[in-house]
Design an enzyme around this catalytic site. Structure first.
Site, PDB file in Angstrom:
ATOM      1  N   ALA A  88     -54.036  -6.431   5.768  1.00  0.00           N
ATOM      2  CA  ALA A  88     -53.486  -7.770   5.980  1.00  0.00           C
ATOM      3  C   ALA A  88     -52.019  -7.852   5.557  1.00  0.00           C
ATOM      4  O   ALA A  88     -51.609  -7.279   4.544  1.00  0.00           O
ATOM      5  CB  ALA A  88     -54.307  -8.796   5.207  1.00  0.00           C
ATOM      6  N   ALA A 147     -54.312  -6.130   0.788  1.00  0.00           N
ATOM      7  CA  ALA A 147     -53.046  -6.418   1.464  1.00  0.00           C
ATOM      8  C   ALA A 147     -52.259  -5.145   1.708  1.00  0.00           C
ATOM      9  O   ALA A 147     -52.347  -4.173   0.971  1.00  0.00           O
ATOM     10  CB  ALA A 147     -52.225  -7.394   0.615  1.00  0.00           C
ATOM     11  N   CYS A 148     -51.433  -5.184   2.753  1.00  0.00           N
ATOM     12  CA  CYS A 148     -50.683  -4.014   3.188  1.00  0.00           C
ATOM     13  C   CYS A 148     -49.667  -3.546   2.155  1.00  0.00           C
ATOM     14  O   CYS A 148     -49.421  -2.354   2.016  1.00  0.00           O
ATOM     15  CB  CYS A 148     -49.982  -4.352   4.502  1.00  0.00           C
ATOM     16  SG  CYS A 148     -48.860  -3.087   5.119  1.00  0.00           S
ATOM     17  N   PHE A 149     -49.040  -4.481   1.423  1.00  0.00           N
ATOM     18  CA  PHE A 149     -47.929  -4.130   0.547  1.00  0.00           C
ATOM     19  C   PHE A 149     -48.358  -3.852  -0.896  1.00  0.00           C
ATOM     20  O   PHE A 149     -47.552  -3.934  -1.807  1.00  0.00           O
ATOM     21  CB  PHE A 149     -46.869  -5.238   0.572  1.00  0.00           C
ATOM     22  CG  PHE A 149     -46.005  -5.180   1.801  1.00  0.00           C
ATOM     23  CD1 PHE A 149     -44.824  -4.458   1.798  1.00  0.00           C
ATOM     24  CD2 PHE A 149     -46.390  -5.808   2.960  1.00  0.00           C
ATOM     25  CE1 PHE A 149     -44.032  -4.390   2.927  1.00  0.00           C
ATOM     26  CE2 PHE A 149     -45.616  -5.746   4.114  1.00  0.00           C
ATOM     27  CZ  PHE A 149     -44.425  -5.028   4.096  1.00  0.00           C
ATOM     28  N   LYS A 163     -42.874  -0.489  -2.222  1.00  0.00           N
ATOM     29  CA  LYS A 163     -43.003  -0.463  -0.768  1.00  0.00           C
ATOM     30  C   LYS A 163     -42.102  -1.517  -0.138  1.00  0.00           C
ATOM     31  O   LYS A 163     -42.092  -2.678  -0.543  1.00  0.00           O
ATOM     32  CB  LYS A 163     -44.463  -0.707  -0.379  1.00  0.00           C
ATOM     33  CG  LYS A 163     -44.751  -0.568   1.109  1.00  0.00           C
ATOM     34  CD  LYS A 163     -46.255  -0.585   1.347  1.00  0.00           C
ATOM     35  CE  LYS A 163     -46.607  -0.476   2.806  1.00  0.00           C
ATOM     36  NZ  LYS A 163     -48.058  -0.400   3.032  1.00  0.00           N
TER      37      LYS A 163
END
Length: 266
Positions: A88, A147-149, A163
């Protein structure tokens, strides 16, 4: 970075205008770009923004029972599902990029991912960001509800150990699509507020504002990507308008990306 790139790349590169669109429109246009790249044997690049805060899920990510659609509606946050994989992302104050190409034009998945990331790092360095490709530190995360980050993994772009760019790739029907987010400000904690159950806050992500002290414009990063293609791949980039063919193809795909049947399919 550019010196390490292999020269395998499409001869023709196209760049679409930098548009700010709703989530389903952005996903539909990225999808249409991939189909256009396959049909024309050209690579297509786009840099864009979002009209509203939008949470996006990866293609195979489980969202039902993990995220609360009512919480998103109450906060004025749209929700979409990407054609690509990954986890996400909360899209809002960011620069989003997309590169589409014929599936065989940039090599296998890892080679293509690496080539596009080298272009991104070169573009970021043109802006003054000390970006680099992260070294291996552990296995890549699975596409679960996180989450992606949350953390950089090997091959991703980081700055100051955090990131900076979250990317995902999709290959289907002879086309390659890679898109991703470059944060201007860290809106990712908003994604946590949409979780169905409490979750630990994500670690702070790197942002362009913290690294540069300002927010680069979409066209500024688009110009830097054009220069990166020229420098790293020795290819010129032709700027083209969003013509009726691409616009109509995106409009056909929009209903798919706007549907709850796709967004909340799992």
């Amino acid at each position: 970075m550019c010196a390490s790139l292999r020269t395998r790349a499409p001869e023709r590169w196209l760049q679409l205008p930098s548009l700010v669109l709703p989530g389903p429109d952005n996903m539909a246009l990225d999808d249409a770009m991939a189909r256009h790249a396959k049909a024309t044997r050209a690579a297509v690049v786009r840099v864009y923004g979002w009209t509203r805060p939008t949470l996006s899920f990866g293609r195979h990510q489980r969202a039902v029972g993990h995220y609360d659609p009512a919480a998103a509606r109450s906060r004025g946050i749209d929700v979409v599902r990407r054609p690509t994989g990954g986890r996400a992302v909360l899209h809002w104050r960011e620069i989003t990029y997309c590169v589409a190409a014929p599936e065989d034009a940039l090599g296998a998945l890892r080679e293509a991912y690496g080539t596009i990331n080298v272009l991104l790092v070169d573009a970021l360095r043109q802006l003054g960001v000390d970006a680099a490709i992260a070294e291996p530190s552990g296995p890549p995360p699975r596409p679960i509800a996180g989450a992606c980050f949350e953390e950089p993994v090997a091959g991703e772009i980081a700055a100051g150990g955090r990131k900076l760019v979250g990317s995902a790739q999709w290959r289907a029907d002879g086309a390659l699509l890679q898109h991703g987010s470059i944060l201007i400000d860290d809106d990712q904690p908003l994604a946590n507020e949409l979780r169905a159950a409490p979750a630990a806050p994500p670690p702070e992500a790197a942002t362009l504002r913290s690294l540069l002290g300002r927010a680069p414009a979409l066209d500024e990063f688009g110009d830097a990507m054009t220069e990166a293609v020229a420098r790293c791949l020795s290819r010129s980039v032709e700027r083209i308008p969003l013509d009726s063919t691409l616009a109509e193809a995106a409009n056909v795909r929009r209903a798919h990306y706007a549907s709850d049947g796709w967004t909340w399919r799992r």
